[in-house]
Structures are given as structure tokens and as C-alpha cells.
Design a protein around this motif. Structure first.
Motif, short mmCIF file in Angstrom:
data_model
loop_
_atom_site.label_atom_id
_atom_site.label_comp_id
_atom_site.label_asym_id
_atom_site.label_seq_id
_atom_site.Cartn_x
_atom_site.Cartn_y
_atom_site.Cartn_z
N ALA A 12 27.67 16.84 23.17
CA ALA A 12 27.59 17.57 24.39
C ALA A 12 26.52 16.69 25.32
O ALA A 12 26.67 17.11 26.60
N VAL A 13 25.86 15.89 24.60
CA VAL A 13 25.01 15.10 25.60
C VAL A 13 25.09 13.45 25.79
O VAL A 13 24.83 12.98 26.76
N TRP A 14 26.00 12.83 24.89
CA TRP A 14 25.73 11.55 24.78
C TRP A 14 26.64 10.97 26.02
O TRP A 14 26.38 9.87 26.60
N PRO A 15 27.81 11.75 26.81
CA PRO A 15 28.21 11.29 27.86
C PRO A 15 26.99 11.16 29.03
O PRO A 15 27.08 10.22 29.94
N LEU A 16 26.61 12.04 29.14
CA LEU A 16 25.47 12.29 30.26
C LEU A 16 24.20 11.55 29.81
O LEU A 16 23.42 10.95 30.70
N TYR A 17 23.85 11.14 28.72
CA TYR A 17 22.77 10.25 28.44
C TYR A 17 23.27 8.94 28.64
O TYR A 17 22.41 8.04 29.34
N LEU A 18 24.49 8.50 28.41
CA LEU A 18 25.03 7.01 28.92
C LEU A 18 25.00 7.02 30.44
O LEU A 18 24.89 6.00 31.44
N ARG A 19 25.57 8.30 31.22
CA ARG A 19 25.43 8.22 32.58
C ARG A 19 24.01 8.22 32.95
O ARG A 19 24.00 7.42 33.90
N ASP A 20 22.95 8.59 32.50
CA ASP A 20 21.52 8.64 32.71
C ASP A 20 20.99 7.18 32.76
O ASP A 20 20.15 6.58 33.38
N LEU A 21 21.71 6.48 31.75
CA LEU A 21 21.39 4.88 31.59
C LEU A 21 22.14 3.94 32.60
O LEU A 21 22.11 2.61 32.33
N GLY A 22 22.85 4.46 33.49
CA GLY A 22 23.48 3.74 34.42
C GLY A 22 25.03 3.37 34.13
O GLY A 22 25.57 2.68 34.98
N SER A 24 29.24 4.13 34.46
CA SER A 24 30.02 4.81 35.04
C SER A 24 31.06 5.62 34.06
O SER A 24 31.08 5.46 32.89
N ALA A 25 31.71 6.28 34.59
CA ALA A 25 32.90 7.12 33.97
C ALA A 25 33.87 6.01 33.03
O ALA A 25 34.20 6.21 31.66
N GLN A 26 34.37 4.96 33.97
CA GLN A 26 34.98 3.91 33.06
C GLN A 26 34.38 3.35 31.87
O GLN A 26 34.59 2.88 31.07
N ASP A 27 32.81 3.02 32.35
CA ASP A 27 32.09 2.29 31.15
C ASP A 27 32.09 3.19 30.01
O ASP A 27 32.13 2.74 28.78
N ILE A 28 31.82 4.57 30.24
CA ILE A 28 31.73 5.42 29.16
C ILE A 28 33.09 5.43 28.37
O ILE A 28 33.12 5.43 26.99
N GLY A 29 34.21 5.65 28.87
CA GLY A 29 35.41 5.28 28.26
C GLY A 29 35.78 4.34 27.48
O GLY A 29 36.29 4.22 26.48
N GLY A 321 38.36 8.09 30.86
CA GLY A 321 37.21 7.71 31.67
C GLY A 321 37.98 7.13 33.16
O GLY A 321 37.39 7.39 34.07
N PHE A 322 38.90 6.35 33.11
CA PHE A 322 39.69 5.84 34.28
C PHE A 322 40.16 7.01 35.17
O PHE A 322 40.23 6.95 36.35
N LEU A 323 40.80 7.87 34.31
CA LEU A 323 41.26 9.11 35.29
C LEU A 323 40.09 9.90 35.97
O LEU A 323 40.16 10.31 36.95
N TYR A 324 38.85 10.10 35.33
CA TYR A 324 37.99 11.06 35.81
C TYR A 324 37.31 10.24 36.86
O TYR A 324 36.88 10.95 37.97
N GLU A 325 37.37 8.91 36.86
CA GLU A 325 36.72 8.03 37.90
C GLU A 325 37.66 8.16 39.10
O GLU A 325 37.02 8.02 40.46
N ALA A 326 38.86 8.01 39.07
CA ALA A 326 39.83 8.31 40.13
C ALA A 326 39.69 9.90 40.82
O ALA A 326 39.67 9.88 42.00
N ASP A 327 39.57 10.90 39.99
CA ASP A 327 39.70 12.29 40.36
C ASP A 327 39.09 13.22 39.00
O ASP A 327 40.02 12.91 38.23
N PRO A 328 38.13 13.86 39.38
CA PRO A 328 37.57 14.41 37.88
C PRO A 328 38.65 15.56 37.43
O PRO A 328 38.51 16.01 36.27
N LEU A 329 39.52 15.92 38.41
CA LEU A 329 40.71 17.02 37.91
C LEU A 329 41.96 16.24 37.04
O LEU A 329 42.48 17.04 36.44
N LEU A 330 41.93 14.95 37.14
CA LEU A 330 43.15 14.22 36.65
C LEU A 330 43.07 14.56 35.06
O LEU A 330 44.40 14.39 34.52
#
Length: 363
Positions: A12-22, A24-29, A321-330
């Protein structure tokens, strides 16, 4: 269940935690995919017994999450991701525990119950994740998840020792197994695409407050727990093909609904509950694989299947990650478009194996 609590809290928190550390969605993926790729190397044949491997895997998972806690930059998450996902190496052996004590004709039900218990832990962990993160921070939530996973690892020391399963003769499963093995990575990829960035989507697009975020992720776990058990029972009672197509139909509806929900929280909640169907097919396919593989080579066969699943699962997180970066709905659009076609292909393969399934159920 305790492992599920830790996983539910962490996921529930680790993608947001990594987001907080800078990140991107691609980086997290990419971090997600790299960790799962490392996990593939950890699927070993049962040569030293099930208990030590399960214990080692769970300890690595706890250690991996613990390494997330002191991070000040997201790049350091690669090590923790590799260690954490290596914990999945214990999954084939846990399945082996179930299959060694359950009649093969009831495997769908038994595996559904085991996965249901795991998701019950998710139900406990996920709702409190947002509250913890909102009150004392992401880092504290990750630390608590590490403690829960360490507790789960400690409990494995109490497992009864089981000697290595002796498998004799060449590994010669039917052709259906190899066809299914080729399809598995695509099915595994689809099972995670819509979930990998769901916490980020709920926070950034659906505008769910952090203290309520875990409730919606908990709904996913509620759906997964109930639907996994239901799908397993349905497969045992009616058949593998209807169970697979039913799960895919629910997944399609859930993805469409989430994409159309916007910020309407009631609709988001219903969609989140139905998104649990992304995991509902797992016990159905796993039980079918166990029935296809000759009993004398079950451990090696399932470990091979799990390698294919892990490859697809990790790739799915990276693709998400790549899909979300392009459009969150993808990610949701991709799931809606592919769920039924992929399920139909898997169902067709398993339907062709009906004689093999019946011949192994008598053992």
C-alpha cells in the motif's frame, strides 16, 4: 496470514514511498521488475528439504524490506527489491505442502483457501497502512511491514521438517504443460498490470486521502480473498474453463469501471473490490498445472511453472510503470482489452488437456 499482513502493509505504501524519494513511475516499475528478475534465480529444486528453503526465503524478504527503511534516494531500492522478491522462492514449496496432503481432485479448493488466508492478511494490513503513513510517515509504515515479515519468518522455524522429495526418472510432462508454460508469462503480466500502480493512481488521480487509501487497497484484498476461494471451488465443481473465463470477465468489468470512476469514491470502491479478480485465476491455473504434471515430478514441474510466472509478473510491473507514465488509465485499459482473450487461450489449452487431468486425479 502474517506474511500477508506485512505484504498488505508494504504494497500500500512502497510505490508512494519511492515516489516520495524522487522516483518516477518508470523508475518504480524498473525496480519492481529487477527484483522479480532476481527472484527467478532463487527458484531451486527441492534438494535440501522444504523447511530450510522456506525459512531462508522469508528471512530474505524481511531483510529486503528492512533495507528500504534507511533509504534517502530511490536508487538504493534495487537491493531491497531483489531480497524482498526472493522470498517468493518459498512459494513452490508451500504449494508442495498443500499438494502432499490434499487429494488432487480437490487442489483448486485447497489452494484457494491457502491464497485466501494470505489475502486475509492483506485485508488486515492494507487498511492500516494509510493511517500509519498519514500519522507517522511512509518510513514508519515500511518498518512495521518489515517487523511483520520477520515475525512470519520466525514462525517458519516451527514447521515440521520434511525431507527432500525424491523424484526419479526424466522430466517428461505432456505437451500441454510446455504450451501452458509459454503462455504463463503473458497471463502473469496481466495479473499485475492494473495493480502495480494502484496506490499511486488512487492518491494522484482518484484523489483518495492518504488516511483512507489503505481502505481501498484493503477492498482489493477482500475481493482477492473471496474470489480466489470462490474460483477454486467453482473450478472443482464445474470445471477449469468456466472458472477462468468467469474470473477474466470480472477483471474486465473491474478495469473498465476503475477507468470510468474518476473521483467518485463509491464507484472507485466497487472497482477496487472487483479488481481482486486479477488474482482469482491463480489457484485455478496452479491446480490445473499440478494435475497435468506427473506426480513423480511435481516439485520440479511446479518450480518451472513458477519461474515462467515470475518472469511475467516482474515484466508486468515494469510495463505498468511505462503505461502509467504515458497515461494513468492505460494499465486499466490494457487489462480490460486483454483479460478475456488471454483467459480464452489458457482455457483452450487446459481444455485440450482434459484427458491428462482426469488420468492424474486418480493418484
Amino acid at each position: 496470514m502474517l506474511f500477508g499482513c506485512g505484504f498488505g502493509l508494504l504494497s500500500a505504501v512502497w510505490p508512494l514511498y519511492l515516489r516520495d524519494l524522487g522516483a518516477s513511475a518508470q523508475d518504480i516499475g524498473i525496480v519492481f521488475g529487477a527484483g522479480n528478475l532476481f527472484a527467478v534465480l532463487c527458484f531451486l529444486p527441492d534438494r535440501i528439504g522444504r523447511k530450510p528453503v522456506i525459512t531462508a526465503a522469508w528471512l530474505c524478504a524481511a531483510l529486503g524490506v528492512a533495507t528500504f527503511v534507511p533509504l534517502t534516494d530511490w536508487h538504493g531500492a534495487f537491493v531491497g527489491s531483489a531480497l524482498y522478491w526472493s522470498g517468493t522462492a518459498g512459494l513452490p514449496l508451500i504449494i508442495a505442502y498443500v499438494t502432499s496432503t490434499t487429494p488432487r481432485r480437490e487442489l483448486g479448493r485447497a489452494l484457494g483457501i491457502v491464497l485466501g488466508a494470505y489475502f486475509a492478511g492483506n485485508i488486515i494490513g492494507a487498511p492500516v497502512a494509510g493511517v500509519i503513513a498519514a500519522s507517522i510517515g511512509f518510513r514508519a509504515a515500511v518498518a512495521i511491514a518489515a517487523v511483520l515479515l520477520a515475525g512470519s519468518a520466525a514462525l517458519t522455524f516451527g514447521l515440521r521438517s520434511v525431507p527432500p522429495h525424491v523424484e526419479r526418472g526424466p522430466f517428461r510432462p505432456p505437451r500441454t504443460f510446455w504450451i501452458l508454460l509459454g503462455i504463463t508469462p503473458f497471463a502473469a503480466m496481466l495479473s499485475i498490470v492494473s495493480l502495480a500502480f494502484l496506490p499511486v493512481y488512487l492518491r494522484e488521480v482518484a484523489a483518495i486521502p492518504l488516511d483512507r487509501l489503505g481502505v481501498y487497497l484493503g477492498l482489493v484484498s477482500v475481493g482477492a480473498a473471496g474470489l480466489a476461494v470462490a474460483a477454486g471451488r467453482f473450478a472443482d465443481a464445474v470445471g477449469t474453463v468456466p472458472a477462468l473465463l468467469g474470473a477474466a470477465g470480472v477483471m474486465t468489468a473491474a478495469s473498465v469501471l476503475m477507468a470510468l470512476s474518476g473521483r467518485a469514491e463509491p464507484l472507485v470502491g466497487v472497482a477496487a473490490l472487483l479488481l481482486g479478480s486479477t488474482q482469482a485465476a491463480n489457484p485455478v491455473v496452479a491446480s490445473a498445472v499440478e494435475r497435468i504434471i506427473p506426480p513423480a515430478r511435481a516439485a520440479q514441474g511446479y518450480a518451472t511453472y513458477q519461474v515462467a510466472f515470475a518472469l511475467g509478473f516482474g515484466a508486468g510491473g515494469t510495463v505498468a510503470g511505462f503505461l502509467y507514465e504515458a497515461d494513468p488509465l492505460l494499465p486499466f485499459i490494457a487489462s480490460a482489452a486483454l483479460a478475456l482473450p488471454v483467459a480464452a487461450i489458457v482455457a483452450a489449452v487446459l481444455a485440450s488437456a482434459t484427458p491428462s487431468l482426469r488420468s492424474t486425479e486418480v493418484s
